[in-house]
Design a protein around this motif. Structure first.
Motif, PDB file in Angstrom:
ATOM      1  N   LEU A  12       0.889  -1.030   0.128  1.00  0.00           N
ATOM      2  CA  LEU A  12       0.005  -0.027  -0.024  1.00  0.00           C
ATOM      3  C   LEU A  12       0.761   1.244   0.058  1.00  0.00           C
ATOM      4  O   LEU A  12       1.749   1.412   0.808  1.00  0.00           O
ATOM      5  CB  LEU A  12      -0.924  -0.013   1.256  1.00  0.00           C
ATOM      6  N   ILE A  13       0.568   2.225  -0.869  1.00  0.00           N
ATOM      7  CA  ILE A  13       1.265   3.187  -1.088  1.00  0.00           C
ATOM      8  C   ILE A  13       0.449   4.386   0.016  1.00  0.00           C
ATOM      9  O   ILE A  13       0.883   5.214   0.798  1.00  0.00           O
ATOM     10  CB  ILE A  13       1.371   3.921  -2.320  1.00  0.00           C
ATOM     11  N   ASP A  27       7.608  -5.613  -8.683  1.00  0.00           N
ATOM     12  CA  ASP A  27       8.615  -5.181  -9.601  1.00  0.00           C
ATOM     13  C   ASP A  27       8.606  -3.625  -9.744  1.00  0.00           C
ATOM     14  O   ASP A  27       9.316  -3.120 -10.799  1.00  0.00           O
ATOM     15  CB  ASP A  27       7.963  -5.771 -11.100  1.00  0.00           C
ATOM     16  N   GLY A  28       7.925  -2.954  -8.830  1.00  0.00           N
ATOM     17  CA  GLY A  28       7.945  -1.848  -8.599  1.00  0.00           C
ATOM     18  C   GLY A  28       6.743  -0.717  -9.359  1.00  0.00           C
ATOM     19  O   GLY A  28       6.686   0.480  -9.247  1.00  0.00           O
ATOM     20  N   SER A  29       5.930  -1.403 -10.311  1.00  0.00           N
ATOM     21  CA  SER A  29       5.009  -0.802 -11.105  1.00  0.00           C
ATOM     22  C   SER A  29       3.871  -0.505  -9.945  1.00  0.00           C
ATOM     23  O   SER A  29       3.656  -1.186  -8.991  1.00  0.00           O
ATOM     24  CB  SER A  29       4.542  -1.533 -12.106  1.00  0.00           C
ATOM     25  N   GLU A  30       3.260   0.621 -10.424  1.00  0.00           N
ATOM     26  CA  GLU A  30       2.199   0.992  -9.452  1.00  0.00           C
ATOM     27  C   GLU A  30       0.785   1.285 -10.182  1.00  0.00           C
ATOM     28  O   GLU A  30       0.709   1.264 -11.348  1.00  0.00           O
ATOM     29  CB  GLU A  30       2.598   2.411  -8.931  1.00  0.00           C
ATOM     30  N   PHE A  31      -0.379   1.034  -9.537  1.00  0.00           N
ATOM     31  CA  PHE A  31      -1.570   1.058 -10.035  1.00  0.00           C
ATOM     32  C   PHE A  31      -2.589   1.718  -8.848  1.00  0.00           C
ATOM     33  O   PHE A  31      -2.413   1.676  -7.552  1.00  0.00           O
ATOM     34  CB  PHE A  31      -2.218  -0.230 -10.593  1.00  0.00           C
ATOM     35  N   THR A  32      -3.797   2.224  -9.369  1.00  0.00           N
ATOM     36  CA  THR A  32      -4.928   2.732  -8.457  1.00  0.00           C
ATOM     37  C   THR A  32      -5.977   1.681  -8.342  1.00  0.00           C
ATOM     38  O   THR A  32      -6.456   1.115  -9.429  1.00  0.00           O
ATOM     39  CB  THR A  32      -5.453   4.045  -8.923  1.00  0.00           C
ATOM     40  N   GLY A  57     -13.159  -8.930 -14.036  1.00  0.00           N
ATOM     41  CA  GLY A  57     -13.324  -8.816 -15.333  1.00  0.00           C
ATOM     42  C   GLY A  57     -14.002  -7.977 -16.144  1.00  0.00           C
ATOM     43  O   GLY A  57     -14.206  -7.769 -17.255  1.00  0.00           O
ATOM     44  N   ASN A  58     -14.855  -7.014 -15.558  1.00  0.00           N
ATOM     45  CA  ASN A  58     -15.708  -6.056 -15.971  1.00  0.00           C
ATOM     46  C   ASN A  58     -14.961  -5.045 -16.659  1.00  0.00           C
ATOM     47  O   ASN A  58     -14.360  -4.094 -16.108  1.00  0.00           O
ATOM     48  CB  ASN A  58     -16.750  -5.412 -14.964  1.00  0.00           C
ATOM     49  N   LEU A  59     -14.980  -4.880 -17.886  1.00  0.00           N
ATOM     50  CA  LEU A  59     -14.140  -3.920 -18.799  1.00  0.00           C
ATOM     51  C   LEU A  59     -14.754  -2.579 -18.575  1.00  0.00           C
ATOM     52  O   LEU A  59     -14.119  -1.551 -19.022  1.00  0.00           O
ATOM     53  CB  LEU A  59     -14.361  -4.374 -20.283  1.00  0.00           C
ATOM     54  N   LYS A  60     -15.846  -2.247 -18.061  1.00  0.00           N
ATOM     55  CA  LYS A  60     -16.383  -1.015 -18.032  1.00  0.00           C
ATOM     56  C   LYS A  60     -16.056  -0.288 -16.782  1.00  0.00           C
ATOM     57  O   LYS A  60     -16.230   0.769 -16.630  1.00  0.00           O
ATOM     58  CB  LYS A  60     -18.111  -1.007 -17.864  1.00  0.00           C
ATOM     59  N   ARG A  61     -15.508  -1.132 -15.894  1.00  0.00           N
ATOM     60  CA  ARG A  61     -14.899  -0.417 -14.506  1.00  0.00           C
ATOM     61  C   ARG A  61     -13.756   0.503 -14.761  1.00  0.00           C
ATOM     62  O   ARG A  61     -12.828   0.308 -15.667  1.00  0.00           O
ATOM     63  CB  ARG A  61     -14.623  -1.593 -13.511  1.00  0.00           C
ATOM     64  N   LYS A  62     -13.600   1.618 -14.302  1.00  0.00           N
ATOM     65  CA  LYS A  62     -12.589   2.467 -14.220  1.00  0.00           C
ATOM     66  C   LYS A  62     -11.429   1.901 -13.688  1.00  0.00           C
ATOM     67  O   LYS A  62     -10.326   1.904 -14.139  1.00  0.00           O
ATOM     68  CB  LYS A  62     -13.027   4.039 -13.771  1.00  0.00           C
ATOM     69  N   TYR A  63     -11.526   1.320 -12.417  1.00  0.00           N
ATOM     70  CA  TYR A  63     -10.536   0.782 -11.483  1.00  0.00           C
ATOM     71  C   TYR A  63     -10.636  -0.633 -11.612  1.00  0.00           C
ATOM     72  O   TYR A  63     -11.601  -1.207 -10.718  1.00  0.00           O
ATOM     73  CB  TYR A  63     -10.619   1.442 -10.209  1.00  0.00           C
ATOM     74  N   PRO A  64     -10.289  -1.423 -12.364  1.00  0.00           N
ATOM     75  CA  PRO A  64     -10.617  -2.935 -12.281  1.00  0.00           C
ATOM     76  C   PRO A  64     -10.123  -3.659 -11.075  1.00  0.00           C
ATOM     77  O   PRO A  64     -10.712  -4.734 -10.599  1.00  0.00           O
ATOM     78  CB  PRO A  64      -9.903  -3.564 -13.482  1.00  0.00           C
ATOM     79  N   HIS A  65      -9.121  -3.113 -10.271  1.00  0.00           N
ATOM     80  CA  HIS A  65      -8.663  -3.700  -9.098  1.00  0.00           C
ATOM     81  C   HIS A  65      -9.417  -3.135  -7.661  1.00  0.00           C
ATOM     82  O   HIS A  65      -9.744  -2.103  -7.810  1.00  0.00           O
ATOM     83  CB  HIS A  65      -7.249  -3.494  -8.945  1.00  0.00           C
ATOM     84  N   SER A  66      -9.702  -4.175  -6.850  1.00  0.00           N
ATOM     85  CA  SER A  66     -10.105  -3.587  -5.594  1.00  0.00           C
ATOM     86  C   SER A  66      -9.381  -3.928  -4.544  1.00  0.00           C
ATOM     87  O   SER A  66      -8.783  -5.119  -4.150  1.00  0.00           O
ATOM     88  CB  SER A  66     -11.749  -4.429  -5.485  1.00  0.00           C
TER      89      SER A  66
END
Length: 239
Positions: A12-13, A27-32, A57-66
């Motif tokens: 968690l950042i 690997d150092g990559s970041e996401f929201t 797997g819902n492609l309509k979600r702005k943020y696919p991760h929770s």
């Protein structure tokens, strides 16, 4: 409740704007990621905590991760997705794992009731006893003064909505029904629960009034992992 597939791990950042959390992979990559929690999350979302997330797997979600779980500096897992509390409780009710609420013939969720336009989390009923109104509250606030004491609190912020729910439960008891406030403890470090009168004195006062008229308070602790969250242990509520 099982996570399928199992949750993935990150760091968690920060959590911000209530519903967002920035995570970092190995690997150092970041996401929201989306964070389904409207509370303050005190002690549950500090920078550099281990984080566990799911992917939709819902492609309509702005943020696919929770963001689903975090792990604090004491290696204690915390379920921070408050939307899961009712799902976990419903599974436990269906399996008769909550002994105080077992044996009812019918289970309904989100039923309108009361004088303040509320919906009860679960309504239990059968032909042999009064209806049972069950209000669920997710508990993740561990004492910040003594974090190894096991002392958990609810709420973690002033809650006018929570106060309303207690008034509604009192009304149900006065009408001859059974009413239960169920604390779903989703923090591994919590071993007993109390009302957080130092945070919301009015809530604590209403809860004492509710207990006095017959509202029951039950606390169950969850077993938490990256694979599932399951209520397993009845723990003390200390008024």
């Amino acid at each position: 409740m099982k996570f399928a597939p199992p949750l993935q791990q990150a760091t968690l950042i920060k959590r911000y704007k209530r519903f967002l959390a920035d995570l970092r992979l190995a690997d150092g990559s970041e996401f929201t990621a989306h964070c389904a929690n409207t509370g303050k999350m005190t002690g549950c979302a500090e920078p550099d905590f281990v984080a566990f997330y799911s992917t939709s797997g819902n492609l309509k979600r702005k943020y696919p991760h929770s963001l689903e779980l975090t792990q604090n500096q004491f290696q204690q897992l915390i379920c921070v997705n408050t939307a899961l509390a009712n799902k976990v409780v419903e599974e436990a009710l269906q399996a008769n794992l909550i002994t105080q609420l077992s044996g009812y013939e019918q289970l309904q969720s989100e039923v309108k009731y009361g004088q303040e336009n509320s919906r009860i989390d679960f309504l239990l009923s059968d032909s042999k006893r009064p209806n049972c109104y069950v209000e669920v509250k997710s508990v993740t606030l561990l004492s910040q003064d003594s974090p190894l004491s096991g002392q958990g609190y609810f709420p973690d912020a002033q809650t006018l909505r929570g106060q309303k729910h207690i008034r509604e439960l009192i009304e149900m008891v006065e009408q001859g029904h059974r009413a239960v406030l169920l604390f779903a403890v989703l923090h591994e470090g919590i071993s007993h629960v109390s009302a957080a009168k130092h945070i919301d004195e009015k809530y604590a006062q209403l809860l004492n009034q509710a207990i006095a008229v017959g509202v029951e308070v039950v606390a169950y602790k969850a077993k938490i992992s990256a694979r599932e969250v399951t209520l397993t242990e009845n723990i003390p509520f200390i008024a």
